[in-house]
Design an enzyme around this catalytic site. Structure first.
Site, PDB file in Angstrom:
ATOM      1  N   LYS A   1       0.954  -1.180   0.212  1.00 54.63           N
ATOM      2  CA  LYS A   1       0.041  -0.111  -0.121  1.00 54.63           C
ATOM      3  C   LYS A   1       0.823   1.292  -0.086  1.00 54.63           C
ATOM      4  CE  LYS A   1      -4.280   1.299   0.405  1.00 54.63           C
ATOM      5  NZ  LYS A   1      -5.771   0.302  -0.283  1.00 54.63           N
TER       6      LYS A   1
ATOM      7  N   GLY B   1     -20.593   7.030   4.092  1.00 51.68           N
ATOM      8  CA  GLY B   1     -19.780   7.318   2.793  1.00 51.68           C
ATOM      9  C   GLY B   1     -20.277   6.950   1.621  1.00 51.68           C
ATOM     10  N   VAL B   2     -20.640   8.175   0.777  1.00 56.68           N
ATOM     11  CA  VAL B   2     -21.316   7.826  -0.429  1.00 56.68           C
ATOM     12  C   VAL B   2     -20.433   8.439  -1.622  1.00 56.68           C
ATOM     13  CG1 VAL B   2     -23.683   8.039   0.211  1.00 56.68           C
ATOM     14  CG2 VAL B   2     -22.543  10.106  -0.296  1.00 56.68           C
ATOM     15  N   GLY B   3     -18.975   8.189  -1.506  1.00 57.88           N
ATOM     16  CA  GLY B   3     -18.111   8.424  -2.504  1.00 57.88           C
ATOM     17  C   GLY B   3     -18.039   7.576  -3.465  1.00 57.88           C
TER      18      GLY B   3
ATOM     19  N   VAL C   1     -17.226   3.936  -4.022  1.00 58.24           N
ATOM     20  CA  VAL C   1     -17.590   2.754  -3.766  1.00 58.24           C
ATOM     21  C   VAL C   1     -18.938   3.031  -3.162  1.00 58.24           C
ATOM     22  CG1 VAL C   1     -17.584   0.814  -2.125  1.00 58.24           C
ATOM     23  CG2 VAL C   1     -15.206   1.731  -3.454  1.00 58.24           C
TER      24      VAL C   1
HETATM   25  P1  NAD Z   1     -14.120   8.089  -1.745  1.00 55.16           P
HETATM   26  O1  NAD Z   1     -12.920   8.994  -1.216  1.00 55.16           O
HETATM   27  O2  NAD Z   1     -14.403   8.188  -3.076  1.00 55.16           O
HETATM   28  O3  NAD Z   1     -15.101   8.361  -0.873  1.00 55.16           O
HETATM   29  C1  NAD Z   1     -15.034   8.224   0.558  1.00 55.16           C
HETATM   30  C2  NAD Z   1     -16.148   8.837   0.882  1.00 55.16           C
HETATM   31  O4  NAD Z   1     -16.449   9.111   2.471  1.00 55.16           O
HETATM   32  C3  NAD Z   1     -16.132  10.502   0.659  1.00 55.16           C
HETATM   33  O5  NAD Z   1     -17.303  10.777   0.157  1.00 55.16           O
HETATM   34  C4  NAD Z   1     -15.787  11.095   1.822  1.00 55.16           C
HETATM   35  O6  NAD Z   1     -16.466  12.411   2.030  1.00 55.16           O
HETATM   36  C5  NAD Z   1     -16.409  10.183   2.996  1.00 55.16           C
HETATM   37  N1  NAD Z   1     -16.246  10.473   4.384  1.00 55.16           N
HETATM   38  C6  NAD Z   1     -15.078  10.388   5.008  1.00 55.16           C
HETATM   39  N2  NAD Z   1     -14.979  10.506   6.376  1.00 55.16           N
HETATM   40  C7  NAD Z   1     -16.292  10.378   6.356  1.00 55.16           C
HETATM   41  C8  NAD Z   1     -17.045  10.154   7.787  1.00 55.16           C
HETATM   42  N3  NAD Z   1     -16.331  10.331   9.024  1.00 55.16           N
HETATM   43  N4  NAD Z   1     -18.332  10.012   7.962  1.00 55.16           N
HETATM   44  C9  NAD Z   1     -19.015   9.808   6.486  1.00 55.16           C
HETATM   45  N5  NAD Z   1     -18.399   9.860   5.444  1.00 55.16           N
HETATM   46  C10 NAD Z   1     -16.971  10.132   5.455  1.00 55.16           C
HETATM   47  O7  NAD Z   1     -13.386   6.725  -1.524  1.00 55.16           O
HETATM   48  P2  NAD Z   1     -13.594   5.232  -2.141  1.00 55.16           P
HETATM   49  O8  NAD Z   1     -12.966   4.854  -3.114  1.00 55.16           O
HETATM   50  O9  NAD Z   1     -15.124   5.032  -2.337  1.00 55.16           O
HETATM   51  O10 NAD Z   1     -13.302   4.161  -0.792  1.00 55.16           O
HETATM   52  C11 NAD Z   1     -14.094   4.217   0.201  1.00 55.16           C
HETATM   53  C12 NAD Z   1     -13.670   3.053   1.262  1.00 55.16           C
HETATM   54  O11 NAD Z   1     -13.646   1.934   0.470  1.00 55.16           O
HETATM   55  C13 NAD Z   1     -12.000   3.430   1.747  1.00 55.16           C
HETATM   56  O12 NAD Z   1     -11.969   2.794   3.179  1.00 55.16           O
HETATM   57  C14 NAD Z   1     -11.204   2.363   0.599  1.00 55.16           C
HETATM   58  O13 NAD Z   1     -10.093   2.250   1.227  1.00 55.16           O
HETATM   59  C15 NAD Z   1     -11.980   1.222   0.461  1.00 55.16           C
HETATM   60  N6  NAD Z   1     -12.055   0.623  -0.780  1.00 55.16           N
HETATM   61  C16 NAD Z   1     -12.030   1.341  -2.024  1.00 55.16           C
HETATM   62  C17 NAD Z   1     -12.082   0.408  -3.148  1.00 55.16           C
HETATM   63  C18 NAD Z   1     -12.157   1.153  -4.639  1.00 55.16           C
HETATM   64  O14 NAD Z   1     -12.288   0.447  -5.505  1.00 55.16           O
HETATM   65  N7  NAD Z   1     -12.247   2.459  -4.562  1.00 55.16           N
HETATM   66  C19 NAD Z   1     -11.587  -0.691  -3.001  1.00 55.16           C
HETATM   67  C20 NAD Z   1     -11.687  -1.303  -1.953  1.00 55.16           C
HETATM   68  C21 NAD Z   1     -11.557  -0.700  -0.789  1.00 55.16           C
END
Ligand code: NAD
Length: 345
Positions: free
Chosen positions: A78, A178-180, A182
């Protein structure tokens, strides 16, 4: 570092600094037993360097387990960049990170994680070939999060089948943290099935957009733990299942895409004792790395990705069934399985 509580016999932990761009980065390689270490790069505004190190150590170990459980010929690693992803990004910063990755000579493949997008990785790719999650190129797989979200959605259904006797989500209520990338795609799948969604995010604009799109209810970030729901789905950051939040949860299932959801190993048993079925994060969220692995192999194939995703969901089912039949915590079962696969290699 060798005395750090999160150190787990990591093969190598590399610190990088670039004066010109201000890059401060750590690349942790947990294991290359199964193949080159692969795992995304996270950009986060840590308060201390120790927090960045802790994240790199924990996340890279998680990647070893994740890649092993997804049946991929990849080890675990990582990258973390210590900085504000909204204010500190520059071309020079990602070029410097690309040189850092290149200096490891293929021991580590990077891709996107929290705070990093495909255009950042395109810059990294100007300096190294050990990068995936790109938009262009022969085997480009693009953003892995739609596949991660699909795997999480299918993992939620597999968990529901075991707890409620049906994987039909139309009568289920689900709290999504979290609605990013994923969480957003996941909400779309859940909404299509008719699930009642309660969502939160620190990014109010993103939260309002998703809630409007799928007709979900928005709550304040701290209120998400108190919702009377069937399923709690963490898709933001780690360590959110902890001694403060667990007593507040009413859900019977915890299943979401976030990495490192349990704050301390003891939470695994605590979750089980509370009668909650926890889908281990590094199993349920393996879809994204499967997508990345297809790109690393040099020949991206959607059919291969979907086939691997089917196997991943069966493996998750095996973990849940073994845990339920032996009354063991799910994370412990998954870790034993992952360590056995790595040891065999
Ligand atoms: P992202 O940055 O697009 O989304 C994360 C979201 O969480 C953001 O919208 C952010 O504003 C929100 N957030 C942060 N702190 C918060 C809180 N305290 N309360 C509520 N919301 C909060 O990231 P992502 O790519 O969607 O990844 C999300 C999680 O999934 C991470 O832990 C990441 O490591 C994990 N993950 C992602 C992938 C991938 O394909 N993107 C794969 C495996 C694991």
């Amino acid at each position: 570092m060798f005395d750090h509580p999160s150190f787990d016999g990591h093969q190598g932990v590399h610190m990088f600094h670039d004066a010109e761009s201000g890059l401060r980065a750590i690349i942790a390689v947990h294991s290359t037993a199964l193949g080159p270490a692969a795992g995304g790069c996270r950009m986060w505004n840590y308060e201390t360097g120790e927090q960045a190190l802790r994240d790199a150590l924990r996340l890279s170990k998680g990647m070893s387990f994740k890649n092993a459980m997804a049946g991929l010929p990849l080890g675990g690693g990582k990258g973390v960049i210590w900085g504000n992803s909204k204010a500190d990004k520059s071309e020079k910063l990602f070029e410097a990170f690309g040189r850092a990755v290149e200096s490891l000579n293929g021991a580590y493949y990077t891709a996107e994680d929290v705070g990093i997008n495909t255009s950042d990785m395109e810059i990294v790719a100007t300096q190294t070939k050990y990068v995936a999650g790109l938009d262009s190129g022969d085997a480009a797989s693009g953003d892995p999060s739609p596949i991660t979200a699909l795997g999480v959605y299918r993992g939620i259904k597999a968990s529901a089948a075991r707890v409620f006797g049906t994987d039909d989500l139309s009568d289920r209520s689900i709290a999504v943290q979290g609605v990013g990338h994923v969480g957003g795609y996941l909400c779309d799948h859940l909404a299509k099935d008719g699930a009642r969604i309660i969502a939160t995010d620190i990014d109010e604009a993103a939260l309002n957009e998703v809630c409007k799109r799928i007709g979900a209810t928005a709550v304040k970030t701290d209120e998400i733990y108190d919702q009377h729901v069937d399923i709690f789905s963490p898709n933001a950051l780690g360590a959110i299942i902890n001694p403060e939040t667990l007593p507040r949860l009413k859900a019977r299932i915890i299943a979401g895409g976030a990495n490192n959801q349990l704050s301390i190993p003891e939470m695994d048993a605590a979750v089980r004792e509370k009668g909650i079925l926890y889908a281990p994060d590094y199993v349920i969220n393996g879809g994204g790395i499967i997508n990345v692995a297809a790109e690393i192999s040099g020949q991206y194939s959607r059919d291969w990705v979907m086939g691997k995703l089917d196997v991943l969901i069966s493996t998750l089912g095996e973990v849940l069934d073994q845990a339920l039949s032996t009354d063991a915590p799910t994370n412990q079962v998954a870790e034993q399985m992952a360590r056995a696969r790595i040891a065999a290699a």
